[in-house]
Structure formats: structure tokens, C-alpha cells
Scaffold this motif. Sequence first.
Motif, short mmCIF file in Angstrom:
data_model
loop_
_atom_site.label_atom_id
_atom_site.label_comp_id
_atom_site.label_asym_id
_atom_site.label_seq_id
_atom_site.Cartn_x
_atom_site.Cartn_y
_atom_site.Cartn_z
N GLU A 1 41.77 -46.18 -89.11
CA GLU A 1 43.22 -46.33 -89.31
C GLU A 1 43.52 -47.45 -90.30
OE1 GLU A 1 46.06 -46.10 -86.28
OE2 GLU A 1 45.29 -44.19 -85.53
N LEU A 2 42.74 -48.52 -90.24
CA LEU A 2 42.90 -49.60 -91.20
C LEU A 2 42.56 -49.11 -92.61
CD1 LEU A 2 43.37 -52.58 -91.98
CD2 LEU A 2 40.95 -52.98 -91.42
N PHE A 3 41.48 -48.35 -92.74
CA PHE A 3 41.11 -47.79 -94.04
C PHE A 3 42.23 -46.89 -94.56
CE2 PHE A 3 37.20 -49.62 -93.16
CZ PHE A 3 36.22 -49.33 -94.09
N ALA A 4 42.80 -46.08 -93.68
CA ALA A 4 43.90 -45.19 -94.08
C ALA A 4 45.11 -45.99 -94.52
CB ALA A 4 44.25 -44.26 -92.92
N GLU A 5 45.42 -47.04 -93.78
CA GLU A 5 46.57 -47.89 -94.10
C GLU A 5 46.40 -48.57 -95.46
OE1 GLU A 5 47.66 -51.74 -91.90
OE2 GLU A 5 48.67 -50.13 -90.78
N VAL A 6 45.22 -49.09 -95.73
CA VAL A 6 44.96 -49.75 -97.01
C VAL A 6 45.01 -48.73 -98.15
CG1 VAL A 6 43.19 -50.97 -98.35
CG2 VAL A 6 43.69 -51.67 -96.00
N THR A 7 44.46 -47.55 -97.92
CA THR A 7 44.50 -46.50 -98.93
C THR A 7 45.94 -46.12 -99.25
OG1 THR A 7 42.37 -45.63 -98.17
CG2 THR A 7 43.74 -44.15 -99.48
N TRP A 8 46.72 -45.89 -98.21
CA TRP A 8 48.13 -45.51 -98.40
C TRP A 8 48.88 -46.62 -99.14
CZ3 TRP A 8 50.92 -42.06 -94.42
CH2 TRP A 8 52.19 -41.73 -94.87
N SER A 9 48.62 -47.85 -98.77
CA SER A 9 49.28 -48.99 -99.42
C SER A 9 48.93 -49.05 -100.90
CB SER A 9 48.88 -50.30 -98.74
OG SER A 9 49.28 -50.31 -97.40
N ALA A 10 47.67 -48.85 -101.22
CA ALA A 10 47.25 -48.88 -102.62
C ALA A 10 47.90 -47.73 -103.40
CB ALA A 10 45.73 -48.80 -102.71
N LEU A 11 47.95 -46.56 -102.80
CA LEU A 11 48.58 -45.42 -103.46
C LEU A 11 50.06 -45.68 -103.70
CD1 LEU A 11 46.93 -42.47 -101.54
CD2 LEU A 11 46.56 -43.09 -103.94
N HIS A 12 50.71 -46.26 -102.71
CA HIS A 12 52.13 -46.58 -102.88
C HIS A 12 52.31 -47.55 -104.05
CE1 HIS A 12 56.26 -47.53 -102.21
NE2 HIS A 12 55.96 -48.81 -102.07
N GLY A 13 51.45 -48.53 -104.14
CA GLY A 13 51.52 -49.46 -105.26
C GLY A 13 51.35 -48.76 -106.59
N ILE A 14 50.38 -47.87 -106.67
CA ILE A 14 50.17 -47.10 -107.90
C ILE A 14 51.40 -46.26 -108.22
CG2 ILE A 14 48.82 -45.22 -108.94
CD1 ILE A 14 46.38 -46.33 -107.36
N ALA A 15 51.93 -45.58 -107.20
CA ALA A 15 53.10 -44.71 -107.42
C ALA A 15 54.31 -45.52 -107.87
CB ALA A 15 53.42 -43.94 -106.14
N ALA A 16 54.58 -46.64 -107.20
CA ALA A 16 55.75 -47.45 -107.53
C ALA A 16 55.61 -48.10 -108.90
CB ALA A 16 55.96 -48.52 -106.46
N LEU A 17 54.44 -48.61 -109.22
CA LEU A 17 54.24 -49.25 -110.52
C LEU A 17 54.28 -48.24 -111.65
CD1 LEU A 17 51.48 -51.82 -109.51
CD2 LEU A 17 53.86 -52.34 -110.16
N THR A 18 53.78 -47.05 -111.42
CA THR A 18 53.83 -46.00 -112.43
C THR A 18 55.27 -45.55 -112.65
OG1 THR A 18 51.60 -45.26 -111.85
CG2 THR A 18 52.96 -43.72 -113.10
N ALA A 19 56.00 -45.32 -111.56
CA ALA A 19 57.40 -44.86 -111.67
C ALA A 19 58.28 -45.87 -112.39
CB ALA A 19 57.96 -44.57 -110.28
N SER A 20 57.99 -47.15 -112.21
CA SER A 20 58.81 -48.18 -112.85
C SER A 20 58.35 -48.48 -114.28
CB SER A 20 58.77 -49.47 -112.03
OG SER A 20 57.46 -50.03 -112.05
N GLY A 21 57.29 -47.83 -114.73
CA GLY A 21 56.79 -48.04 -116.09
C GLY A 21 55.94 -49.29 -116.26
#
Length: 195
Positions: A150-170
Motif C-alpha cells: 500500500e505504501l508502494f502504491a501510495e508513492v507511485t500514485w503521488s509521483a504520477l500525480h506530480g507528473i500529471a500536474a507538472l505536465t498540465a501546468s507546462g
Amino acid sequence: MSAVTERRERERAQRHQLIITAARELAEAEGWEAVTTRRLAERVEYSQPVLYSHFDGKDAIMRAVAVEGFGELAARLRNARLAAPEQPAQALHAVCRAYLEFATERPALYQAMFILPTDVKFAHAETPAPLRAGFDEFVSCFRSDNRRRELFAEVTWSALHGIAALTASGRIPPSGQAERLDLLVTQIAGTPVGR
């Protein structure tokens, strides 16, 4: 339950869904700033009091949109995981890619789910079932004997969210997304993944 009561409940549920759908469409077309109860009432051709009989305001509508989006995301992640080969790293790669594609294809929906303030609780007893189902798709990508999956899943999801948010904001270019995804999966899963 009488036929009249059933019909009224069915009509109420249809109005409720119509409001959610209209909010999503308006947000995707013009952004969440454009979503107001007045504009939604005009769009669905009901009065504002009827709208307020379904939702307490824009925040409640956005919450309903987010929960609906979590259900769509969970289904998409599940389909990606089930279509991938059974090796955990490949399943994780497929789920991560599906997550990033969802964020890119539905930016306003993703904002309602993860960026804009709502009262949706994450990692909590009150977490909506569709959100938990999406998280469980990440958890399922890690071996069942991994006590910290669950910790691995949480860290993965967090990293993906960071990638998605940073990409969307340019702030980071979308052109490097495949390489970022490969690095993330390699580091989390511990084995290289071919594209």
C-alpha cells in the motif's frame, strides 16, 4: 413503492445525472470558473431552486463530478492492469500509463478529482468506494507478499500525480513522459520495463 413514486425517483436521478454531466461538459469546454449554478440551471433548463434541491452548491456538484471520475479512473486502471502481462512491473507500467493518459485526456475532470478543493477524503474510512477501487488497482500491481504494497502504491500514485500536474501546468514537457514513467516503474518495481 407505488409506480408514481418510482417514476419520481427515476426522474430525480435523471435530473441529478443531467446536472453532473452538464457541469463536466461546461468545465471541459470553458474551465471550472465557468461552472456556476446559474449557468448550470440554464444549461439543464431547470430553475436554480431545482438545482439546489439536488446539490447544496458548486462544491457539492464538483464533489459528485469527482466521485464519478474516480469510478471512471478505477475502471480504466483495472482494464489496463488486466490487459497487461502478469509480471508486476508490466502491470504497474500499464496502470501508470493509463493514469497519465486519463489526466491528459480529461483535464477538467482530473482537476475536480485531484487539484481543486473538495471534501473528498483520501486514505480515510470515509474514502468513496470508487476512489478506493482506483487505489486498489495500484496495490494489485505489487506482490501480495509485499507487506508495504500500500505504501508502494501510495508513492507511485503521488509521483504520477506530480507528473500529471507538472505536465498540465507546462512546468515539465510532455515529451519526456515515457522516460519518466519508465524510470518510476523501474525504481518502484525494481526491474526495467520495455515499452
